[in-house]
Design an enzyme around this catalytic site. Structure first.
Site, PDB file in Angstrom:
ATOM      1  N   TYR A  33       0.824  -1.220   0.000  1.00  0.00           N
ATOM      2  CA  TYR A  33       0.000   0.000   0.000  1.00  0.00           C
ATOM      3  C   TYR A  33       0.853   1.264   0.000  1.00  0.00           C
ATOM      4  O   TYR A  33       0.430   2.292  -0.555  1.00  0.00           O
ATOM      5  CB  TYR A  33      -1.013  -0.024   1.159  1.00  0.00           C
ATOM      6  CG  TYR A  33      -2.138  -0.988   0.863  1.00  0.00           C
ATOM      7  CD1 TYR A  33      -3.144  -0.647  -0.051  1.00  0.00           C
ATOM      8  CD2 TYR A  33      -2.170  -2.253   1.425  1.00  0.00           C
ATOM      9  CE1 TYR A  33      -4.157  -1.541  -0.366  1.00  0.00           C
ATOM     10  CE2 TYR A  33      -3.181  -3.159   1.112  1.00  0.00           C
ATOM     11  CZ  TYR A  33      -4.166  -2.794   0.221  1.00  0.00           C
ATOM     12  OH  TYR A  33      -5.163  -3.681  -0.106  1.00  0.00           O
ATOM     13  N   HIS A  73     -14.548   1.554  -0.834  1.00  0.00           N
ATOM     14  CA  HIS A  73     -13.451   0.685  -0.402  1.00  0.00           C
ATOM     15  C   HIS A  73     -12.366   1.439   0.374  1.00  0.00           C
ATOM     16  O   HIS A  73     -11.241   0.966   0.475  1.00  0.00           O
ATOM     17  CB  HIS A  73     -12.847  -0.036  -1.610  1.00  0.00           C
ATOM     18  CG  HIS A  73     -13.798  -1.009  -2.252  1.00  0.00           C
ATOM     19  ND1 HIS A  73     -13.681  -1.448  -3.549  1.00  0.00           N
ATOM     20  CD2 HIS A  73     -14.911  -1.624  -1.746  1.00  0.00           C
ATOM     21  CE1 HIS A  73     -14.677  -2.295  -3.817  1.00  0.00           C
ATOM     22  NE2 HIS A  73     -15.439  -2.405  -2.752  1.00  0.00           N
ATOM     23  N   THR A  75     -15.443  -0.066 -14.529  1.00  0.00           N
ATOM     24  CA  THR A  75     -15.428  -1.162 -13.540  1.00  0.00           C
ATOM     25  C   THR A  75     -15.844  -2.462 -14.211  1.00  0.00           C
ATOM     26  O   THR A  75     -16.762  -2.486 -15.024  1.00  0.00           O
ATOM     27  CB  THR A  75     -16.331  -0.878 -12.316  1.00  0.00           C
ATOM     28  OG1 THR A  75     -16.399  -2.067 -11.510  1.00  0.00           O
ATOM     29  CG2 THR A  75     -17.734  -0.448 -12.692  1.00  0.00           C
ATOM     30  N   SER A  76     -15.150  -3.539 -13.822  1.00  0.00           N
ATOM     31  CA  SER A  76     -15.456  -4.840 -14.424  1.00  0.00           C
ATOM     32  C   SER A  76     -16.666  -5.492 -13.754  1.00  0.00           C
ATOM     33  O   SER A  76     -17.115  -6.541 -14.187  1.00  0.00           O
ATOM     34  CB  SER A  76     -14.243  -5.764 -14.285  1.00  0.00           C
ATOM     35  OG  SER A  76     -13.997  -6.019 -12.916  1.00  0.00           O
TER      36      SER A  76
HETATM   37  P1  OAD Z   1     -11.068  -3.939 -12.530  1.00  0.00           P
HETATM   38  O1  OAD Z   1      -9.602  -3.953 -12.776  1.00  0.00           O
HETATM   39  O2  OAD Z   1     -11.725  -5.213 -12.148  1.00  0.00           O
HETATM   40  O3  OAD Z   1     -11.821  -3.388 -13.821  1.00  0.00           O
HETATM   41  C1  OAD Z   1     -11.350  -2.250 -14.501  1.00  0.00           C
HETATM   42  C2  OAD Z   1     -12.295  -1.942 -15.641  1.00  0.00           C
HETATM   43  O4  OAD Z   1     -11.829  -0.735 -16.237  1.00  0.00           O
HETATM   44  C3  OAD Z   1     -12.323  -3.006 -16.753  1.00  0.00           C
HETATM   45  O5  OAD Z   1     -13.674  -3.290 -17.092  1.00  0.00           O
HETATM   46  C4  OAD Z   1     -11.587  -2.323 -17.913  1.00  0.00           C
HETATM   47  O6  OAD Z   1     -12.109  -2.708 -19.183  1.00  0.00           O
HETATM   48  C5  OAD Z   1     -11.883  -0.871 -17.636  1.00  0.00           C
HETATM   49  N1  OAD Z   1     -10.911   0.094 -18.202  1.00  0.00           N
HETATM   50  C6  OAD Z   1      -9.586  -0.072 -18.460  1.00  0.00           C
HETATM   51  N2  OAD Z   1      -9.066   1.062 -18.963  1.00  0.00           N
HETATM   52  C7  OAD Z   1     -10.073   1.974 -19.032  1.00  0.00           C
HETATM   53  C8  OAD Z   1     -10.166   3.338 -19.462  1.00  0.00           C
HETATM   54  N3  OAD Z   1      -9.121   3.995 -19.924  1.00  0.00           N
HETATM   55  N4  OAD Z   1     -11.389   3.939 -19.390  1.00  0.00           N
HETATM   56  C9  OAD Z   1     -12.484   3.275 -18.910  1.00  0.00           C
HETATM   57  N5  OAD Z   1     -12.449   1.997 -18.495  1.00  0.00           N
HETATM   58  C10 OAD Z   1     -11.261   1.351 -18.550  1.00  0.00           C
HETATM   59  O7  OAD Z   1     -11.338  -2.775 -11.435  1.00  0.00           O
HETATM   60  P2  OAD Z   1     -12.620  -2.514 -10.541  1.00  0.00           P
HETATM   61  O8  OAD Z   1     -13.871  -2.955 -11.212  1.00  0.00           O
HETATM   62  O9  OAD Z   1     -12.539  -1.119 -10.052  1.00  0.00           O
HETATM   63  O10 OAD Z   1     -11.205  -3.722  -4.427  1.00  0.00           O
HETATM   64  O11 OAD Z   1     -12.326  -3.486  -9.327  1.00  0.00           O
HETATM   65  C11 OAD Z   1     -13.204  -3.537  -8.244  1.00  0.00           C
HETATM   66  C12 OAD Z   1     -12.455  -3.801  -6.966  1.00  0.00           C
HETATM   67  O12 OAD Z   1     -11.622  -4.949  -7.107  1.00  0.00           O
HETATM   68  C13 OAD Z   1     -11.494  -2.722  -6.554  1.00  0.00           C
HETATM   69  O13 OAD Z   1     -12.114  -1.645  -5.872  1.00  0.00           O
HETATM   70  C14 OAD Z   1     -10.533  -3.438  -5.657  1.00  0.00           C
HETATM   71  C15 OAD Z   1     -10.332  -4.673  -6.498  1.00  0.00           C
HETATM   72  O14 OAD Z   1      -9.892  -5.795  -5.848  1.00  0.00           O
HETATM   73  C16 OAD Z   1     -10.542  -3.646  -3.291  1.00  0.00           C
HETATM   74  O15 OAD Z   1      -9.370  -3.362  -3.217  1.00  0.00           O
HETATM   75  C17 OAD Z   1     -11.408  -3.946  -2.096  1.00  0.00           C
END
Ligand code: OAD
Length: 228
Positions: free
Chosen positions: A54, A105, A172-173
């Site tokens: 971190y 988070h 977000t995925s």
């Molecule tokens: P992910 O890494 O799972 O998803 C990222 C998303 O962003 C994917 O759908 C990509 O296609 C998209 N992406 C990539 N580049 C982009 C861009 N330039 N513009 C728009 N979209 C783009 O991340 P999160 O969904 O945020 O939790 O993950 C959720 C949680 O999982 C996080 O908050 C974290 C992680 O483990 C904790 O740490 C508790």
């Protein structure tokens, strides 16, 4: 009365600021085992490794700048009531000027007591060290929600989503619950838009899909909303 725009953001909105996402091909969880750095068990087993992970991420956040998508969302406030619900632990929405940001988070620029999670403190600079203690005398840890921990802000976030007139889902995925379930609280008659280069593979219904990067698509949508 102003319309309420609710924006649920994930790591993708900060990708163009140089911060890694989690699940893309060069994402953070490719280089690290979640269970070694982002769980209460990891903290018990090897707190030094967790702090180091971190600390490195905090350094990257402090060195990063908000991008066009963060700034555009702040601009939306000139016409709408805007609430950002973010899964991100970076503070780029606030630094871009958004005034209502709910961090599901946690925030990496803060520490929290390892005894009482409600005790949080601002961290000076990038490094949180072993030996630094809260007012109860227990070790300070990063103010982030780890896997297996409750998400204290989820009910408030669900309530916010239930009052959306316009709902934007950005970067977000939708892999992590309960955050991914928030879209189901959005009223059926709200306008819903999703921005993500991989948007077509997301399990979303009744949403306008924009398969583009946030830095390009979000300013365009904001312009559309401000001029309509
Ligand atoms: P992910 O890494 O799972 O998803 C990222 C998303 O962003 C994917 O759908 C990509 O296609 C998209 N992406 C990539 N580049 C982009 C861009 N330039 N513009 C728009 N979209 C783009 O991340 P999160 O969904 O945020 O939790 O993950 C959720 C949680 O999982 C996080 O908050 C974290 C992680 O483990 C904790 O740490 C508790």
């Amino acid at each position: 009365m102003k319309q309420h725009v609710v924006v649920l953001t994930g790591a993708g909105i900060s990708a163009e600021s140089g911060l890694k996402t989690f699940r893309d091909s060069d994402g953070l969880w490719e280089g690290y085992d979640v269970y070694e750095v982002a769980t209460p068990e990891a903290w018990q087993r090897n707190p030094n490794l967790v702090q180091e992970f971190y600390n490195m991420r905090r350094k990257a956040v402090l060195e990063a700048q908000p991008n066009a998508a963060h700034y555009a969302l702040a601009k939306l406030e000139s016409k709408f009531d805007v609430t950002i619900v973010t899964q991100n632990v970076d503070n780029l929405h606030e630094r871009a000027g958004s005034s209502a940001v709910l961090h599901l988070h946690g925030v990496i620029t803060k520490s929290q007591s390892s005894k009482d999670p409600s005790l949080t403190y601002d961290i000076e600079g990038w490094e949180l060290k072993m030996g630094e203690q809260c007012e109860l005398g227990s070790q300070l840890r990063p103010h982030v929600v780890w896997f297996g921990e409750p998400v204290p802000m989820i009910e408030k976030a669900a309530q916010i989503c239930s009052t959306a007139d316009i709902f934007l889902l950005v970067g977000t995925s939708l892999n992590v619950y309960p955050a991914a379930g928030l879209k189901d609280f959005v009223p059926n008659n709200a306008r819903k838009i999703v921005v993500d280069p991989q948007a077509s593979s997301l399990s979303v219904r009744d949403m306008r899909i924009i398969s583009e990067k946030a830095g390009v698509a979000v300013p365009a949508i904001v312009e559309e909303l401000l001029t309509s």
